[in-house]
Each structure stands twice: as structure tokens, then as C-alpha cells.
Enzyme design. Structure first.
Site, PDB file in Angstrom:
ATOM      1  N   GLN A  97       0.851  -1.198   0.000  1.00 16.19           N
ATOM      2  CA  GLN A  97       0.000   0.000   0.000  1.00 16.19           C
ATOM      3  C   GLN A  97       0.880   1.238   0.000  1.00 16.19           C
ATOM      4  OE1 GLN A  97      -2.488   1.099   3.473  1.00 16.19           O
ATOM      5  NE2 GLN A  97      -4.190   1.088   2.036  1.00 16.19           N
ATOM      6  N   TYR A 173      -5.843  10.547   4.354  1.00 13.60           N
ATOM      7  CA  TYR A 173      -4.408  10.781   4.190  1.00 13.60           C
ATOM      8  C   TYR A 173      -4.177  11.733   2.998  1.00 13.60           C
ATOM      9  CZ  TYR A 173      -4.552   7.025   7.525  1.00 13.60           C
ATOM     10  OH  TYR A 173      -4.854   6.271   8.631  1.00 13.60           O
ATOM     11  N   ARG A 349      -9.803  -7.500   9.742  1.00 12.35           N
ATOM     12  CA  ARG A 349      -9.887  -8.039  11.109  1.00 12.35           C
ATOM     13  C   ARG A 349     -10.132  -9.545  11.172  1.00 12.35           C
ATOM     14  NH1 ARG A 349     -14.257  -3.657  12.663  1.00 12.35           N
ATOM     15  NH2 ARG A 349     -14.700  -4.149  10.493  1.00 12.35           N
TER      16      ARG A 349
HETATM   17  C1  LIG Z   1      -5.345  -2.949  12.975  1.00  9.90           C
HETATM   18  C2  LIG Z   1      -5.835  -2.287  11.719  1.00  9.90           C
HETATM   19  C3  LIG Z   1      -4.978  -1.460  11.000  1.00  9.90           C
HETATM   20  C4  LIG Z   1      -5.415  -0.876   9.796  1.00  9.90           C
HETATM   21  N1  LIG Z   1      -4.527  -0.166   9.032  1.00  9.90           N
HETATM   22  C5  LIG Z   1      -4.884   0.221   7.787  1.00  9.90           C
HETATM   23  C6  LIG Z   1      -3.925   0.756   6.894  1.00  9.90           C
HETATM   24  O1  LIG Z   1      -2.734   0.844   7.196  1.00  9.90           O
HETATM   25  N2  LIG Z   1      -4.351   1.159   5.682  1.00  9.90           N
HETATM   26  C7  LIG Z   1      -5.668   1.036   5.289  1.00  9.90           C
HETATM   27  O2  LIG Z   1      -6.017   1.405   4.174  1.00  9.90           O
HETATM   28  N3  LIG Z   1      -6.594   0.524   6.107  1.00  9.90           N
HETATM   29  C8  LIG Z   1      -6.235   0.090   7.334  1.00  9.90           C
HETATM   30  N4  LIG Z   1      -7.156  -0.529   8.131  1.00  9.90           N
HETATM   31  C9  LIG Z   1      -8.554  -0.667   7.650  1.00  9.90           C
HETATM   32  C10 LIG Z   1      -8.752  -2.029   6.946  1.00  9.90           C
HETATM   33  O3  LIG Z   1      -7.972  -2.151   5.788  1.00  9.90           O
HETATM   34  C11 LIG Z   1     -10.230  -2.238   6.577  1.00  9.90           C
HETATM   35  O4  LIG Z   1     -10.623  -1.175   5.725  1.00  9.90           O
HETATM   36  C12 LIG Z   1     -11.150  -2.288   7.798  1.00  9.90           C
HETATM   37  O5  LIG Z   1     -10.563  -3.044   8.843  1.00  9.90           O
HETATM   38  C13 LIG Z   1     -12.491  -2.937   7.437  1.00  9.90           C
HETATM   39  O6  LIG Z   1     -12.309  -4.230   6.941  1.00  9.90           O
HETATM   40  P1  LIG Z   1     -12.578  -5.560   7.847  1.00  9.90           P
HETATM   41  O7  LIG Z   1     -14.008  -5.496   8.276  1.00  9.90           O
HETATM   42  O8  LIG Z   1     -12.312  -6.702   6.920  1.00  9.90           O
HETATM   43  O9  LIG Z   1     -11.649  -5.493   9.002  1.00  9.90           O
HETATM   44  C14 LIG Z   1      -6.748  -1.100   9.338  1.00  9.90           C
HETATM   45  C15 LIG Z   1      -7.593  -1.942  10.084  1.00  9.90           C
HETATM   46  C16 LIG Z   1      -7.150  -2.542  11.244  1.00  9.90           C
HETATM   47  C17 LIG Z   1      -8.076  -3.479  11.961  1.00  9.90           C
END
Ligand SMILES: Cc1cc2nc3c(=O)[nH]c(=O)nc-3n(C[C@H](O)[C@H](O)[C@H](O)COP(=O)(O)O)c2cc1C
Length: 399
Positions: A97, A173, A349
Site C-alpha cells: 500500500q 491521508y 480483522r
Molecule cells: C489494525 C488495523 C490497522 C489498519 N490499518 C490500515 C492501513 O494501514 N491502511 C488502510 O487502508 N486501512 C487500514 N485498516 C482498515 C482495513 O484495511 C479495513 O478497511 C477495515 O478493517 C475494514 O475491513 P474488515 O471489516 O475486513 O476489518 C486497518 C484496520 C485494522 C483493523
């Protein structure tokens, strides 16, 4: 369509339709790559995802939110190449990314600028605790420099053997700050109309394409809505996707919310400030979070596939591929998302809860990852040991 069949992402063949979403790992102290980061992604590869995403790789040192983030520079090349090769050897493709925090920074050691820079000058809340409460506005030279930094970082990723590049256009960002009328108050060619606010993001996309050529797919993660008054709304989110589509992006990842104004729109479920209070060591910041947390983090009830209907609008409005993200934690949800015509699903997650998600979901039509969306993993991004699922491995003192 079958979530477990092989599929092409632009020019890249993937063994199934499941991609590990970028979740900032917190495993690069001082910006150095370590064995833990490799082990994290290797484990995901062993669990069956078609591709994993190395999160939040910044295009320059000043693009880091804090000093413990990776920035892509030549000194990193040998280690990064080795890491990419080892993850690939474990069975997954590797995406990275590409991002820059713009004005959303609490980096104490800025190298190029005196203060964090974004489209417009303003207050920088997260920088206040490290003595950087203000952000400046980028000059034309700063904008040109930013575009070059994306091109250089993308070239480096290609040399390191990455299979794909994901440009972060969302979550508040740098590029998202330019897209959003809430943070972009410029009166030059980079501010005002949708076309003007998209000018820098589209220049970045063009420079990344020039850098990686046609043989690496470029994904773009967008916020379909900033979830804040005066920001990008759901209608404009569709136009953002269309602009990127017309400019030749391979796939759109349909996220929402911003880390700065409305992070819970991205996650749903209990607010992240509960976990932040548990992790915070500074008693004053802890108190501040207790008092202001409920006001700062608006909560939304969790439901499976919470972006499905919004993302379907994007899917119907673009010709490029679309990657669904948000709340896919069971086999049934995976089937529904792919059945709804999304080309791929990114999962965050639930893959922290169960890195074997894909293998198990393939074998069991009733599979449930067990992720409870408690969001405590999110609060661990600044933890010295990095992120993990606290339900699998609770931190000391927390039950
Ligand atoms: C611990 C953590 C760190 C994250 N860091 C980023 C990141 O660095 N860049 C990003 O685009 N999204 C980040 N996200 C968001 C996830 O990519 C995703 O959009 C969000 O968790 C929803 O998806 P999920 O329901 O599958 O978890 C992060 C999510 C979590 C849980």
C-alpha cells in the site's frame, strides 16, 4: 462466481478471490523491517489468501504518521526484496500500500518540511501531543515533489518484486485530503471543483502507472464517503471512483470514513477509543480520551457486509474491477459479496482473528471466523509488539 476460483486482477493471476486488506502491522520500529513483519505475512500466505498487502508504506520519510512506519527508500531494498520473495514462496502474491499521511502527522522527525503539509494550512489535532499542532499548505513545488515521491516508491516496489501496488486515495491521508472539500480549501488548480481536487490524485496515478508499467496491477483504495460535514459524500465517492477508472486504474477498493474525522465509519462496532485508553501510558492523554473519546468517535452498529449497498453503486458505475471491503467475516458473507458481482474481497480483522480463514472457509460452508469486531486490534497499532487479535491473545490485565 466462486470465491475460491482463480481470477485475474488486471494482468495478475490470483489463485482465489480473497486478498488480505492493509492493516498497519506496527512491526517496523524505527522504519526497519523485521522478522515479525515477515512472519505475520508468511502466516497469512500459509492460510490461503491469494494476496497479502504490506500496509502503509509511505513514499517518503515525511509521509509517515510517526517514526515507526516504513518509508520506501533504497536502503530498504535488499531486505524488502527478500521479504517479498519469502512471502511469495509461502504461497501468496504480495501487494504494497503506497501512501503518505499529508498533514495527518505526529512525526517528530520531519526531514524535508518544517511542519506536516497538506492541501491547506490548519490545526493538526494528532500532532498536538508531539508539539506539531499546525499543518502548512503545500506549494506547487511540494506537490510536484509529492508526485515524484510516489513514482520513485512505486519503481522501488517493482524492483523489490511486488505483484501489485495499492495507492491509498482514502481514509483522510494526503491524497484523500486533496480530494475532500473539507480539507482542501485551495483556490488554485488543485482546489475547488471535483476536477481540480482530483488533479493531484490523478497525477499520482499517472506517475505510478509510468513507474510500474502495464504488467503490475494498480488498486486504488477510496473513501466512498468521508462521513463528515463538508467532506466527500456518497454521491461524490462514486465520481471519485469513476475518475480513477477513466484514468486507467485496475481496481477500486471501496472503503469509507477517515482516520482524522470519522474512523468508525470504516470499522463499525465499538469505538476504538476504549482500546486506546487501555493502551495509553500518558495519564493526561488517557484522561482526554475518556472525556472526549465518545464525542470524537461516532459509533455505528456493526453488521456483516456493512458497505455492500454503497459499494454496489460504485460497482455499477465503473468498468474497472471492484474489490469489496468491510465486515466479511464468514463464508456466507464471502459468497454473498462475490455473488453480488465484486471481483475480489479484501478482509482485515477476521484474518487477524483467523489467518486460516480461506482454508477453513473452503472446507466448511458454515465457516465463521469468530471475529467479534471488538476493534481492539486497531488500538494496538502503536504497541511495541504490533497488532494482533486480543481475543486470541489478550494483553496482560485485560480480560
Ligand atoms: C489494525 C488495523 C490497522 C489498519 N490499518 C490500515 C492501513 O494501514 N491502511 C488502510 O487502508 N486501512 C487500514 N485498516 C482498515 C482495513 O484495511 C479495513 O478497511 C477495515 O478493517 C475494514 O475491513 P474488515 O471489516 O475486513 O476489518 C486497518 C484496520 C485494522 C483493523
Amino acid at each position: 462466481m466462486d470465491p475460491f476460483e482463480a481470477a485475474r486482477l488486471g494482468p495478475l493471476e490470483l489463485k482465489n478471490r480473497v486478498i488480505k486488506a492493509a492493516t498497519f502491522e506496527g512491526m517496523s520500529p524505527g522504519g526497519v523491517l523485521g522478522e515479525r513483519l515477515l512472519a505475520f505475512h508468511r502466516r497469512l500466505a500459509q492460510g490461503g489468501v491469494a494476496m497479502t498487502t504490506l500496509a502503509y508504506c509511505t513514499t517518503e520519510a515525511d509521509g509517515r504518521i510517526n517514526e515507526d512506519m516504513l518509508w520506501l527508500h533504497e536502503g530498504l531494498e535488499p531486505e524488502l526484496s527478500r521479504m517479498v520473495r519469502e512471502i511469495q514462496a509461502a504461497g501468496a502474491r504480495v501487494s504494497g500500500q503506497l501512501t503518505h499521511c499529508g498533514s495527518f502527522s505526529r512525526n517528530r522527525r520531519l526531514e524535508r518540511a518544517q511542519r506536516p503539509l497538506g492541501p491547506s494550512a490548519g490545526f493538526n489535532l494528532i500532532g498536538a501531543s508531539v508539539g506539531r499542532p499546525f499543518a502548512g499548505a503545500m506549494s506547487q513545488a511540494d506537490i510536484d515533489h509529492l508526485v515524484d515521491s510516489y513514482a520513485n516508491a512505486a519503481r522501488l516496489m517493482k524492483r523489490c518484486g511486488f505483484d501489485a501496488v495499492e495507492v491509498h486515495f482514502g481514509h483522510g491521508y494526503a491524497l484523500s485530503q486533496f480530494i475532500s472539500p473539507r480539507t482542501n480549501r485551495r483556490s488554485d488548480a488543485y482546489g475547488g471543483s471535483h476536477e481540480n481536487r482530483m488533479r493531484l490524485p490523478l497525477r499520482v496515478l499517472e506517475s505510478v502507472r509510468d513507474a510500474v508499467g502495464e504488467d503490475l496491477p494498480i488498486l486504488g483504495k477510496i473513501s466512498m464517503s468521508d462521513g463528515v460535514t463538508g467532506g466527500v459524500d456518497w454521491d461524490e465517492g462514486v465520481r471519485v471512483a469513476q475518475s480513477l477508472d477513466r484514468a486507467g486504474i485496475d481496481a477500486i477498493v471501496t472503503s469509507g470514513g477517515t482516520s482524522s474525522f470519522n474512523p468508525m465509519l470504516m470499522f463499525r462496532g465499538p469505538s476504538i477509543h476504549h482500546g486506546m485508553i487501555e493502551q495509553e501510558r500518558n495519564p493526561l492523554v488517557k484522561l482526554g480520551l475518556r472525556m472526549l473519546g465518545p464525542l470524537m468517535f461516532r459509533e455505528y452498529p456493526y453488521e456483516e457486509l456493512y458497505f455492500l449497498e454503497r459499494a454496489a453503486r460504485v460497482r455499477d458505475a465503473v468498468d474497472c474491477q471492484v474489490v469489496y471491503i468491510g465486515g466479511c467475516s464468514t463464508r456466507e458473507s464471502l459468497d454473498r459479496a462475490i455473488g453480488a458481482g465484486f471481483d475480489f474481497v479484501q478482509i482485515g480483522r477476521p484474518l487477524l482473528k483467523d489467518p486460516d480463514f480461506v482454508k477453513r472457509a473452503m472446507a466448511d460452508g458454515r465457516y465463521d471466523s469468530g471475529c467479534t469486531h471488538c476493534n481492539r486490534c486497531v488500538s494496538l497499532i502503536d504497541h511495541p509488539d504490533g497488532i494482533r487479535c486480543t481475543e486470541n491473545d489478550p494483553p496482560a490485565g485485560v480480560s
